[in-house]
Design an enzyme around this catalytic site. Structure first.
Site, PDB file in Angstrom:
ATOM      1  N   ILE A  42       6.197  41.192  -8.818  1.00  0.00           N
ATOM      2  CA  ILE A  42       5.488  41.288 -10.109  1.00  0.00           C
ATOM      3  C   ILE A  42       5.134  39.871 -10.569  1.00  0.00           C
ATOM      4  CG2 ILE A  42       5.684  41.985 -12.522  1.00  0.00           C
ATOM      5  CD1 ILE A  42       7.523  44.253 -11.639  1.00  0.00           C
ATOM      6  N   ARG A  95      14.165  41.649  -3.139  1.00  0.00           N
ATOM      7  CA  ARG A  95      15.300  42.012  -4.008  1.00  0.00           C
ATOM      8  C   ARG A  95      16.460  42.547  -3.168  1.00  0.00           C
ATOM      9  NH1 ARG A  95      15.670  41.341  -9.472  1.00  0.00           N
ATOM     10  NH2 ARG A  95      13.726  40.499 -10.256  1.00  0.00           N
ATOM     11  N   HIS A 133      -9.363  -1.697   5.124  1.00  0.00           N
ATOM     12  CA  HIS A 133      -8.106  -2.362   4.751  1.00  0.00           C
ATOM     13  C   HIS A 133      -7.736  -3.429   5.773  1.00  0.00           C
ATOM     14  CE1 HIS A 133      -7.930   1.790   3.071  1.00  0.00           C
ATOM     15  NE2 HIS A 133      -7.768   1.071   1.980  1.00  0.00           N
ATOM     16  N   ARG A 168      -8.280  -4.077  -7.409  1.00  0.00           N
ATOM     17  CA  ARG A 168      -8.678  -3.527  -8.694  1.00  0.00           C
ATOM     18  C   ARG A 168      -7.687  -2.452  -9.094  1.00  0.00           C
ATOM     19  NH1 ARG A 168     -12.652  -0.262 -10.158  1.00  0.00           N
ATOM     20  NH2 ARG A 168     -13.905  -1.170 -11.802  1.00  0.00           N
ATOM     21  N   THR A 204       0.826  -1.209   0.000  1.00  0.00           N
ATOM     22  CA  THR A 204       0.000   0.000   0.000  1.00  0.00           C
ATOM     23  C   THR A 204       0.857   1.255   0.000  1.00  0.00           C
ATOM     24  OG1 THR A 204      -1.770   1.199   1.123  1.00  0.00           O
ATOM     25  CG2 THR A 204      -0.253   0.018   2.542  1.00  0.00           C
ATOM     26  N   ARG A 205       0.273   2.353  -0.529  1.00  0.00           N
ATOM     27  CA  ARG A 205       0.942   3.661  -0.455  1.00  0.00           C
ATOM     28  C   ARG A 205       0.024   4.658   0.229  1.00  0.00           C
ATOM     29  NH1 ARG A 205      -1.657   5.124  -5.633  1.00  0.00           N
ATOM     30  NH2 ARG A 205      -1.586   7.343  -5.211  1.00  0.00           N
ATOM     31  N   ARG A 223      14.284  36.713 -13.120  1.00  0.00           N
ATOM     32  CA  ARG A 223      12.962  36.908 -12.495  1.00  0.00           C
ATOM     33  C   ARG A 223      12.450  35.564 -11.962  1.00  0.00           C
ATOM     34  NH1 ARG A 223      10.141  41.901 -14.171  1.00  0.00           N
ATOM     35  NH2 ARG A 223      11.198  42.836 -15.932  1.00  0.00           N
ATOM     36  N   HIS A 227      -7.309   2.145   6.690  1.00  0.00           N
ATOM     37  CA  HIS A 227      -8.492   2.355   7.525  1.00  0.00           C
ATOM     38  C   HIS A 227      -9.117   0.993   7.831  1.00  0.00           C
ATOM     39  CE1 HIS A 227      -7.976   6.613   7.012  1.00  0.00           C
ATOM     40  NE2 HIS A 227      -7.964   6.484   5.689  1.00  0.00           N
TER      41      HIS A 227
HETATM   42  S1  PPS Z   1       9.947  40.130 -10.598  1.00  0.00           S
HETATM   43  O1  PPS Z   1       9.704  40.243 -12.045  1.00  0.00           O
HETATM   44  O2  PPS Z   1       8.789  39.553  -9.917  1.00  0.00           O
HETATM   45  O3  PPS Z   1      11.182  39.430 -10.281  1.00  0.00           O
HETATM   46  O4  PPS Z   1      10.076  41.629 -10.080  1.00  0.00           O
HETATM   47  P1  PPS Z   1      10.156  42.111  -8.552  1.00  0.00           P
HETATM   48  O5  PPS Z   1      11.116  41.313  -7.780  1.00  0.00           O
HETATM   49  O6  PPS Z   1       8.758  42.185  -8.007  1.00  0.00           O
HETATM   50  O7  PPS Z   1      10.775  43.541  -8.643  1.00  0.00           O
HETATM   51  C1  PPS Z   1      10.064  44.532  -9.182  1.00  0.00           C
HETATM   52  C2  PPS Z   1      10.517  45.877  -8.588  1.00  0.00           C
HETATM   53  O8  PPS Z   1      11.774  46.227  -9.100  1.00  0.00           O
HETATM   54  C3  PPS Z   1      11.714  47.527  -9.700  1.00  0.00           C
HETATM   55  N1  PPS Z   1      12.241  47.377 -11.082  1.00  0.00           N
HETATM   56  C4  PPS Z   1      11.646  46.757 -12.122  1.00  0.00           C
HETATM   57  N2  PPS Z   1      10.426  46.170 -12.276  1.00  0.00           N
HETATM   58  C5  PPS Z   1      10.132  45.612 -13.480  1.00  0.00           C
HETATM   59  N3  PPS Z   1      10.967  45.594 -14.526  1.00  0.00           N
HETATM   60  C6  PPS Z   1      12.194  46.159 -14.420  1.00  0.00           C
HETATM   61  N4  PPS Z   1      13.033  46.133 -15.465  1.00  0.00           N
HETATM   62  C7  PPS Z   1      12.574  46.760 -13.184  1.00  0.00           C
HETATM   63  N5  PPS Z   1      13.688  47.388 -12.746  1.00  0.00           N
HETATM   64  C8  PPS Z   1      13.466  47.726 -11.461  1.00  0.00           C
HETATM   65  C9  PPS Z   1      10.309  48.018  -9.568  1.00  0.00           C
HETATM   66  O9  PPS Z   1      10.352  49.036  -8.602  1.00  0.00           O
HETATM   67  C10 PPS Z   1       9.495  46.875  -8.999  1.00  0.00           C
HETATM   68  O10 PPS Z   1       8.803  47.183  -7.815  1.00  0.00           O
HETATM   69  P2  PPS Z   1       7.232  47.312  -7.703  1.00  0.00           P
HETATM   70  O11 PPS Z   1       6.950  47.273  -6.232  1.00  0.00           O
HETATM   71  O12 PPS Z   1       6.602  46.159  -8.427  1.00  0.00           O
HETATM   72  O13 PPS Z   1       6.908  48.621  -8.318  1.00  0.00           O
END
Ligand code: PPS
Length: 561
Positions: free
Chosen positions: A463, A423, A192, A278, A184-185, A437, A189
């Protein structure tokens, strides 16, 4: 029994003649253990080309011995280029400990689609075995005999680990001549316990509960929890009739071929019979819900080869709980229209998630208590709230407001993983290429999954422009708790107009390259749990929407609120 203990481990003996070292994957480690302890007898190494071709074509080794599963060692092209026949390969565990050596006899590039068709009967990548073979297997196979340097050590449940020889010795000592294995994996109960007990009683055999604790399916209950459940259930059999032992097998989910392989492995562990139900070891197609194999194909294949394998198939009687009789009965014993009660696996998971009752007729209270420990109700689980959207869409504002509101409610520890915070602290060396990213989001996913696993709340606000990476993060987190994806869908024009950091202006001027929405893509979420456009709702209203969603999913009810 003479079990090895961590303290008795000798320091590894390094060999001089090793041409190259191979760090083994989890799959290889399981296979190696059974190759070296006799669980895969008559195999003494990973298959060479002639045996491989023969196993695919006729379920036999080249010399005609019955063997249904190719046991292969796959390596990268890079590594293969540095190896040739006659070389000795060092097989190492992930910490670098030398477990075995392999003298290479064969090196070749297999046709993996042919293998998938032969072993799994399909090329459908929804089949987990096919997906592993076609997507996660290295392109070159190396075959040859392996020689053990040291046995792998298992720190978990050492008292339940037996080599084939140890089990055979145990059976002989106890005078157990007929032994029926139950594979069994899943957690066991009452049904079984009933069906295994009946099967053993019918043929007057002793019973070996032999669960797989190597590799099973990603959504299976983890083996630590399962083994604690098995340890409870074993006490429900008459004393001295039943033994529990763990099998470090890596399942392939190959249905009939897998079932025959399971039978051969159990024969090697001293069993005379095996219970096969089965659709044994047959996965469901995640897309359609259908099985890949005929429900009785596995039983037929084992029965047809019983004389040759020396292990008999005992078919598993489907049993149901009769309300009137207050006991389990086989379906053929049921009278027409006799009321029965049933709870599906999905329903068990739902009841655990919502903290609802699981009745005694279905499972033993001590087993349910173990499951509840690792599957707490949603109100006690960790959660990741993953806000994704363009720069300036309002992710950080929402994340901060949500954090404060959740702190006001209390109950769980909260960590904010905002894009900028991550970041600065985790990804300061990364830029904004697709690769970087993705790496950034994978790091966020890893941290969030640890927080979720430990019952906290991770609020993430990057993002995260790529669907596949967001999916990866969801898959990482969902087994441990909640994952709520929120698309902060504020339109680009509004984000650009706000331009709080002045980045859009710079991006338009070409001063910032690869800027999301301007010169880099944003793939919109297809099925987010919630969508919020901050150009239409105020932050406090948006936070209320998020809280209502959490409540609706059950994460905020009970004592956690
Ligand atoms: S990702 O794509 O999810 O890795 O981006 P993230 O770590 O959220 O970082 C986005 C923030 O870095 C700033 N920033 C940029 N964003 C998008 N594209 C480029 N090229 C870029 N360079 C710098 C930007 O302030 C983002 O912050 P938020 O809070 O989203 O405005």
């Amino acid at each position: 029994m003479n079990h090895s203990t961590p303290n008795s481990r000798p320091w590894p003996a390094e060999s001089q003649e090793i041409a190259l070292d191979l760090p083994l994957t989890a799959r290889h480690l399981c296979d190696l253990e059974l190759l070296t302890n006799g669980g895969f007898a008559p195999l003494t190494g990973f298959l060479g080309q002639a045996d491989y071709a023969s196993v695919l074509e006729r379920m036999r080794l080249a010399d005609g011995t019955l063997w249904s599963m190719p046991i292969m060692l796959d390596v990268s092209e890079d590594m293969a280029e540095r190896l040739s026949a006659g070389d000795v390969l060092g097989l190492r565990d992930p910490e670098g400990v030398l477990l075995a050596t392999m003298t290479i006899e064969d090196l070749w590039e297999p046709d993996r689609e042919l293998e998938a068709e032969a072993v799994f009967g399909t090329l459908d990548r929804n089949h987990p075995g096919v997906a592993h073979l076609l997507e996660r297997t290295q392109p070159v196979y190396v075959g040859g005999p392996v020689e053990q340097v040291e046995a792998p050590i298992h720190y978990d449940f050492p008292h339940l680990r037996y080599t084939p020889a140890q089990l055979k010795e145990l059976f002989a000592k106890r005078g157990w001549e007929k032994v029926i294995a139950f594979q069994t994996r899943n957690p066991m109960h009452r049904v079984h316990q009933e069906l295994t007990f009946r099967a053993a009683r019918e043929i007057e055999a002793n019973l070996l509960i032999h669960p797989v604790v190597g590799l099973t399916q990603p959504n299976d209950v983890n083996h630590y929890t399962r083994v604690r459940c098995y340890e409870h259930i074993i006490k429900r059999y008459p004393e001295q009739t039943t033994q529990l032992a763990l099998l470090n097998l890596a399942m392939r989910m190959a249905g009939p071929r897998e079932a025959l392989w399971h039978a051969l492995v159990r024969k090697n562990h001293g069993c005379t019979h095996i219970i096969i139900g089965r659709d044994h070891a047959g996965p469901r197609n995640a897309a359609t819900g259908d099985g890949y194999y005929g429900p009785y194909e596995a039983q037929e294949l084992i029965s047809n080869h019983a004389d040759e394998t020396g292990i008999q198939m005992v078919s598993f009687h489907e049993m149901k709980y009769s309300e009137g009789r207050a006991q389990y009965v086989t379906v053929d014993e049921l009278k027409p229209d006799e009321p029965v009660r049933e709870i599906s696996g999905t329903e068990v998971r739902r009841r655990l998630a919502e903290g609802l009752e699981i009745p005694d007729w279905f499972s033993y209270p001590e087993v349910v208590a173990e499951l509840r420990k690792t599957h707490p109700p949603r109100a006690k689980q960790g959660i990741t709230i993953f806000l994704t959207g363009l720069s300036g869409s309002g992710k950080s504002t929402l994340a901060n407001a949500l954090q404060v509101k959740l702190m006001e409610l209390g109950g769980r520890q909260i960590t904010l993983l905002d894009g900028d915070i991550v970041r600065k602290n985790l990804s300061s060396e990364l830029g904004f290429s697709k690769e970087h990213r993705n790496l950034n989001i994978q790091r966020i996913g890893f941290v969030a999954s640890e927080i979720t696993k430990n019952g906290g709340i991770a609020i993430c606000a990057p993002i995260a422009p790529y669907t596949a990476t967001r999916r990866e993060v969801r898959d990482l987190i969902e087994p441990h708790g909640g994952f709520i994806e929120i698309h902060v869908s504020t339109p680009l024009e509004v984000c650009e107009q706000r331009d709080r950091k002045g980045l859009y202006k710079k991006a338009r001027a070409g001063e910032i390259k690869e800027f999301t929405g301007i010169s880099d893509p944003y793939e919109e979420p297809e099925h987010p749990e919630l969508t919020i456009d901050t150009s239409l709702v105020q932050p406090d209203h948006a936070v209320q929407q998020i809280l209502l969603k959490l409540e609706n999913f059950g994460y905020l009810t009970g004592e956690s609120g």
